[in-house]
Design a protein around this motif. Structure first.
Motif, PDB file in Angstrom:
ATOM      1  N   GLN A   1       7.376 -18.195  21.618  1.00  0.00           N
ATOM      2  CA  GLN A   1       7.056 -16.813  21.981  1.00  0.00           C
ATOM      3  C   GLN A   1       6.321 -16.689  23.297  1.00  0.00           C
ATOM      4  O   GLN A   1       6.458 -15.701  24.002  1.00  0.00           O
ATOM      5  N   TYR A   2       5.482 -17.671  23.583  1.00  0.00           N
ATOM      6  CA  TYR A   2       4.595 -17.523  24.721  1.00  0.00           C
ATOM      7  C   TYR A   2       4.668 -18.727  25.644  1.00  0.00           C
ATOM      8  O   TYR A   2       5.160 -19.767  25.266  1.00  0.00           O
ATOM      9  N   GLY A   3       4.147 -18.533  26.845  1.00  0.00           N
ATOM     10  CA  GLY A   3       3.978 -19.645  27.759  1.00  0.00           C
ATOM     11  C   GLY A   3       5.229 -19.913  28.570  1.00  0.00           C
ATOM     12  O   GLY A   3       6.200 -19.166  28.515  1.00  0.00           O
ATOM     13  N   GLU A   4       5.188 -21.007  29.326  1.00  0.00           N
ATOM     14  CA  GLU A   4       6.292 -21.259  30.252  1.00  0.00           C
ATOM     15  C   GLU A   4       7.576 -21.619  29.524  1.00  0.00           C
ATOM     16  O   GLU A   4       8.657 -21.526  30.092  1.00  0.00           O
TER      17      GLU A   4
ATOM     18  N   SER B   1       8.191 -13.988  31.277  1.00  0.00           N
ATOM     19  CA  SER B   1       7.746 -14.389  29.946  1.00  0.00           C
ATOM     20  C   SER B   1       6.236 -14.156  29.822  1.00  0.00           C
ATOM     21  O   SER B   1       5.522 -14.141  30.819  1.00  0.00           O
ATOM     22  N   ALA B   2       5.801 -13.945  28.593  1.00  0.00           N
ATOM     23  CA  ALA B   2       4.392 -13.633  28.359  1.00  0.00           C
ATOM     24  C   ALA B   2       3.624 -14.878  27.958  1.00  0.00           C
ATOM     25  O   ALA B   2       4.184 -15.801  27.371  1.00  0.00           O
ATOM     26  N   ASN B   3       2.350 -14.904  28.306  1.00  0.00           N
ATOM     27  CA  ASN B   3       1.457 -15.923  27.759  1.00  0.00           C
ATOM     28  C   ASN B   3       0.585 -15.264  26.703  1.00  0.00           C
ATOM     29  O   ASN B   3       0.342 -14.064  26.759  1.00  0.00           O
ATOM     30  N   GLU B   4       0.136 -16.063  25.778  1.00  0.00           N
ATOM     31  CA  GLU B   4      -0.723 -15.535  24.730  1.00  0.00           C
ATOM     32  C   GLU B   4      -2.167 -15.721  25.183  1.00  0.00           C
ATOM     33  O   GLU B   4      -2.620 -16.848  25.353  1.00  0.00           O
TER      34      GLU B   4
ATOM     35  N   ASN C   1      14.410 -17.778  10.763  1.00  0.00           N
ATOM     36  CA  ASN C   1      13.633 -16.885   9.898  1.00  0.00           C
ATOM     37  C   ASN C   1      14.525 -16.386   8.765  1.00  0.00           C
ATOM     38  O   ASN C   1      15.699 -16.746   8.683  1.00  0.00           O
ATOM     39  N   ILE C   2      13.959 -15.551   7.884  1.00  0.00           N
ATOM     40  CA  ILE C   2      14.743 -15.200   6.694  1.00  0.00           C
ATOM     41  C   ILE C   2      15.924 -14.300   7.031  1.00  0.00           C
ATOM     42  O   ILE C   2      16.810 -14.109   6.218  1.00  0.00           O
ATOM     43  N   PHE C   3      15.942 -13.749   8.230  1.00  0.00           N
ATOM     44  CA  PHE C   3      17.099 -12.952   8.638  1.00  0.00           C
ATOM     45  C   PHE C   3      18.144 -13.827   9.337  1.00  0.00           C
ATOM     46  O   PHE C   3      19.127 -13.323   9.877  1.00  0.00           O
TER      47      PHE C   3
ATOM     48  N   ALA D   1       8.580 -19.923  26.925  1.00  0.00           N
ATOM     49  CA  ALA D   1       8.933 -18.747  26.115  1.00  0.00           C
ATOM     50  C   ALA D   1      10.444 -18.578  26.075  1.00  0.00           C
ATOM     51  O   ALA D   1      11.118 -18.696  27.095  1.00  0.00           O
TER      52      ALA D   1
ATOM     53  N   ASN E   1       4.159 -14.503  33.181  1.00  0.00           N
ATOM     54  CA  ASN E   1       4.611 -15.471  34.167  1.00  0.00           C
ATOM     55  C   ASN E   1       5.586 -14.805  35.130  1.00  0.00           C
ATOM     56  O   ASN E   1       6.090 -13.713  34.865  1.00  0.00           O
TER      57      ASN E   1
ATOM     58  N   ALA F   1       8.374 -13.146   7.763  1.00  0.00           N
ATOM     59  CA  ALA F   1       9.836 -13.170   7.729  1.00  0.00           C
ATOM     60  C   ALA F   1      10.412 -13.466   9.105  1.00  0.00           C
ATOM     61  O   ALA F   1      11.358 -14.240   9.236  1.00  0.00           O
ATOM     62  N   VAL F   2       9.835 -12.868  10.125  1.00  0.00           N
ATOM     63  CA  VAL F   2      10.447 -12.981  11.451  1.00  0.00           C
ATOM     64  C   VAL F   2       9.986 -14.235  12.195  1.00  0.00           C
ATOM     65  O   VAL F   2      10.781 -14.901  12.843  1.00  0.00           O
TER      66      VAL F   2
ATOM     67  N   GLY G   1       8.378 -16.898  10.780  1.00  0.00           N
ATOM     68  CA  GLY G   1       8.320 -18.106   9.965  1.00  0.00           C
ATOM     69  C   GLY G   1       6.900 -18.487   9.589  1.00  0.00           C
ATOM     70  O   GLY G   1       6.676 -19.387   8.804  1.00  0.00           O
TER      71      GLY G   1
ATOM     72  N   GLN H   1      17.709 -15.496  12.072  1.00  0.00           N
ATOM     73  CA  GLN H   1      17.568 -15.528  13.535  1.00  0.00           C
ATOM     74  C   GLN H   1      16.852 -16.805  13.955  1.00  0.00           C
ATOM     75  O   GLN H   1      16.040 -17.345  13.210  1.00  0.00           O
TER      76      GLN H   1
ATOM     77  N   LEU I   1      14.150 -19.048  15.625  1.00  0.00           N
ATOM     78  CA  LEU I   1      12.735 -18.897  15.971  1.00  0.00           C
ATOM     79  C   LEU I   1      12.505 -19.542  17.321  1.00  0.00           C
ATOM     80  O   LEU I   1      12.587 -20.759  17.461  1.00  0.00           O
TER      81      LEU I   1
ATOM     82  N   ASP J   1       8.619 -15.418  35.687  1.00  0.00           N
ATOM     83  CA  ASP J   1       9.949 -15.153  35.125  1.00  0.00           C
ATOM     84  C   ASP J   1       9.919 -14.042  34.073  1.00  0.00           C
ATOM     85  O   ASP J   1      10.932 -13.769  33.426  1.00  0.00           O
TER      86      ASP J   1
END
Lengths: 452, 356
Positions: B235-238, A218-221, B226-228, B240, A214, A281-282, A284, B230, B232, A216
């Protein structure tokens, strides 16, 4: 089967009784025969890995490009074979070369049978060709879903003639890195890193696919269209890897190839498990794509060291590769490099790790047995081998990237690399080949009536 | 309430003549609350805001009754209770909440009269929902609306329905039971709602297995750590980088506290009230209760800050807080809150399983 053979042998003995008294083959001939069979089988397994790449690349990309992505591999493997036969093999292994490239054996015309009971050169050629084709297919990961078909044609020629065989010569063909003692048993650097560097050059010059990032940042999947293909591809590659690694012994010998296969399995397993656990782990949630990449990363990483390390080290190399591939994927996304098939992480990052790991975990005993370099840091306490590994990975990686980048930059200037936006959106099946890979699933939009 | 302007607004809502005026007032409320958000304590803010939401619903009900009367449909044939579910029931609606509602009306003696009631309240609910939609409250996507005959019933019919849900605790029935647990009577005959809740809690106590199914339903939303430790993020999309405050922080907490409250036979719907009552009963230690209240207020506050979009003039939210709105300090607080949320989830899990 055995029964049939026994019957036919007995029948032959009855028909031709003299044959039973023919001279027994020498043990050297028998050895040659067995070695030839094993390497031939391995060559077939490595060639079959193309099936893995076809499914991997197709499954990880969108439906509208499926026919193109899958079909072009068959074309490039064919073209790669011709170029490797004409030029590549000579550059890698030609007898009258120097420290930097081989020379001779162009338009390779080998002896038709074994000479002095050595491995027949025909079989050696096929085995090496299969490796070159794997490296090339790795490179395509960076080109996926937006490169013109003509790019595949030109780059196959130049990669197979000028890029891959030079690195292969340096490390396997008696070149300067080999003389320095670089240890890359089956090609973490030669095959995987070289391919990944070409992929990196390709994806940088092609720029990300439409819709990947995008404004800004950010990534799209962009999800692949068939996760089942992708999973199946990993299994095919995994099985093919036994030819890749264990076949690289080039001999049955004392059965050492079994140990190489054994370590290969441990590395792959470690990669798959570690990748799945780290994503869990990261994020979830357990991520399937990451798990698949982890298995491949484990395989890539163990490739350099499978004949050099103890089993525990093979597990560690695989586990680290699995974690590495997860973070590497995120890293490339963060710096806005589009890596549709994850070639940069799976073959690049894990290839570098695998090569360096050899300098850490190689044992003196196995290094002596293979007679290339030395044992690694842990066994010998010496940094020498790790330094050599670092040198080989840096020099090979830099060469593969630089030459790929120059070639592709010139191609970009002269002919252009990327299809038009309209073609990319319509899909390469239609724009490059005129037909969809899934004709029933996708309908051609009716041609716009420009005249009216 | 000392703010005379606010009193005037509430008065205006209570006397609005039509949905157009309600819509205008809704915008005034919106603007005022946005301006007050940084100045006011979270609990007081939600209190005022939900007073206003209640006032809109109450006025819409009155207006709908007038309209029906004008159309010759007469007055309500029997007493009724208008219920709010979800965040409305819990008095935790944000500026951008949708409608979740139902009606209970009293039983009649004869079948014919019952039929008449049914027709009247169906028409009434249609008008109420429409008026509120025009005021700026979007419809519930799951169709939990008084205009849906499933959620507009006589008391006896509600009882049959409730019994059915208790008898067959499949996922859908469990979901409905959890919705009913958060119900609140916002208008009309409170006694009808009390009777329904009596039934509800009686059945819960008789069938502890139902609580286990509720546990499975409510634990499906995981805390966003998450288990550390941090956060969550998307991750993706507008969106993100943003954090799903609604489903990753607020809802898990609501669910955990609701379950403890149901097990303790507490009738309150508001999460904060539930925590306080649990503390009084000694089921939550005072220190723990204070912590819970503190983090829940934080979640409520962050929820107010989630992205708002205006689609076709309606207020909505996707419940996600963009990273630019979350200061480092807030992020630390959120992390600590989520850790506590996770602990609470584990406590509820152990507590519930040990009862079975």
């Amino acid at each position: 089967m055995i029964k049939k053979m026994l019957i036919s042998i007995s029948a032959m003995l009855v028909l031709f009784p003299t044959m039973a008294f023919a001279e027994d083959p020498s043990s050297a001939t028998l050895n040659m025969g067995l070695n030839s069979l094993w390497v031939m089988l391995s060559a077939i397994l490595v060639l079959l890995m193309q099936g893995g790449f076809i499914l991997l690349e197709t499954g990880s990309t969108r439906m509208k490009n499926a026919g193109h992505v899958a079909g072009k591999t068959i074309f490039t493997v064919g073209l790669c074979s011709l170029i490797y036969w004409a030029v590549g093999y000579g550059v890698a292994f030609g007898a009258s070369g120097n420290d930097f490239f081989g020379w001779g054996d162009f338009l390779f015309d080998p002896s038709k049978v074994s000479v002095d009971n050595a491995l027949p050169p025909t079989i050696f050629f096929l085995f090496q060709l299969a490796f070159a084709a794997v490296s090339l297919s790795i490179a395509w990961g960076g080109f996926a879903e937006r490169a013109k078909f003509s790019v595949y044609l030109i780059f196959t020629i130049l990669f197979t003639a000028l890029i891959y065989p030079v690195v292969a010569h340096w490390i396997w063909g008696g070149g300067f890195l080999f003389q320095d003692g670089a240890q890359d048993f089956a090609g973490s650097t030669v095959v995987h890193l070289t391919g990944a560097m070409a992929a990196l050059a390709g994806t940088i010059l092609l720029k990300p696919r439409i819709g990947k990032f995008n404004k800004d940042g950010s990534a799209n999947e962009i999800l692949g269209h068939n996760q089942v293909f992708t999973a199946l591809s990993v299994l095919i590659l995994w099985v093919g890897w036994f030819g890749f690694n264990a076949g690289s012994t080039l001999a049955i010998g004392d059965g050492f190839f079994g140990y190489v296969a054994f370590n290969t399995q441990l590395g792959a397993a470690g990669g798959a498990v570690a990748a799945m656990l780290i994503s869990w782990a990261v994020l979830g949630k357990t991520d399937i794509g990451t798990t698949l990449n982890g298995a491949l990363a484990g395989l890539v990483a163990i490739t350099a060291s499978c004949a050099f390390v103890d089993p525990w080290a093979a597990v560690v190399i695989g586990l680290v590769a699995g974690v590495l591939v997860f973070y590497s994927t995120r890293f490339f996304e963060k710096i806005r490099i589009d890596d549709p098939i994850f070639a940069l992480s799976v073959h690049g990052a894990a290839g570098i790790w695998g090569t360096l790991a050899n300098g850490i975990f190689a044992t003196e005993e196995l290094a002596t047995k293979l007679n290339t370099g030395k044992g690694g840091l842990i066994d010998t306490g010496s940094w020498d081998q790790l330094w050599v590994q670092l040198e080989s990975v840096a020099v090979s990686g830099a060469y593969a990237f630089a030459v790929s980048f120059i070639i592709l930059a010139v191609m970009k200037k002269v002919m252009g690399l990327r299809v038009t936006e309209e073609q990319e959106i319509a899909g390469l099946d239609l724009s490059e080949h005129g037909n969809y890979g899934y004709p029933e699933q996708l309908k051609k939009s009716s041609t716009p009536n420009i005249g009216a | 309430m000392t703010d005379p302007g606010w009193q005037q607004l509430l008065h205006g809502i209570a006397h609005a003549d039509d949905s157009a005026s309600l819509h205008r007032l809704r915008e005034l409320v919106h603007d005022r609350m946005v301006a007050r958000l940084p100045l006011q304590g979270t609990e007081q803010f939600y209190g005022e805001l939900n007073d206003a939401h209640d006032a809109f619903v109450q006025r819409a009900i009155q207006l709908a009754q007038f309209e029906l009367a004008r159309l010759g449909r007469g007055v309500p044939p029997v007493p009724f209770a208008y219920l709010l579910f979800g965040s409305g029931g819990r008095r935790e609606q944000t500026l951008l909440s949708d409608q979740d509602s139902g009606i209970i009306y009293a039983d009649s003696l004869s079948q014919a009269e019952q039929e008449k009631s049914s027709q009247y309240f169906t028409a009434l609910a249609d008008r109420i929902v429409q008026l509120l939609l025009e005021t700026g409250y979007p419809l519930c996507e799951g169709n939990v609306l008084s205009s849906n005959p499933e959620w507009c019933r006589s008391l006896s019919s509600w009882r049959v329905k409730l019994n059915g849900w208790f008898q067959e605790p499949a996922w859908e029935a469990v979901r409905y039971l959890l919705i009913v647990a958060d119900s609140r009577c916002v208008y009309g005959e409170t006694g009808l709602h009390d009777e329904l809740k009596d039934d509800f809690y009686g059945d819960v106590i008789r069938q502890p297995i139902i609580v286990k199914r509720m546990l499975e339903n409510t634990m499906k939303h995981k805390v966003l750590l998450n288990i550390f430790g941090q956060l969550l993020r998307e991750q993706y999309g507008e969106d993100a980088g943003s954090i799903d405050i609604k489903y990753g922080a607020y809802i898990p907490m609501v669910n955990a506290i609701r379950l403890l409250a149901i097990e303790a036979n507490l009738r309150e719907a508001s999460t904060l009230d539930r925590i306080r009552s649990l503390e009084k009963l000694g089921l939550v230690q005072p220190g723990e209760a204070a912590e819970c209240i503190e983090i829940f207020l934080l979640f409520l506050r962050l929820r107010m800050m989630t992205t708002e979009k205006i689609e076709n003039g309606q207020y909505t939210t996707n419940g996600k807080l963009s990273s630019s709105k979350l200061s480092k300090e807030m992020a630390e607080k959120l992390k600590n809150g989520l850790k506590l949320g996770k602990k609470l989830q584990r406590k509820v899990y152990r507590h519930t399983m040990s009862r079975l």
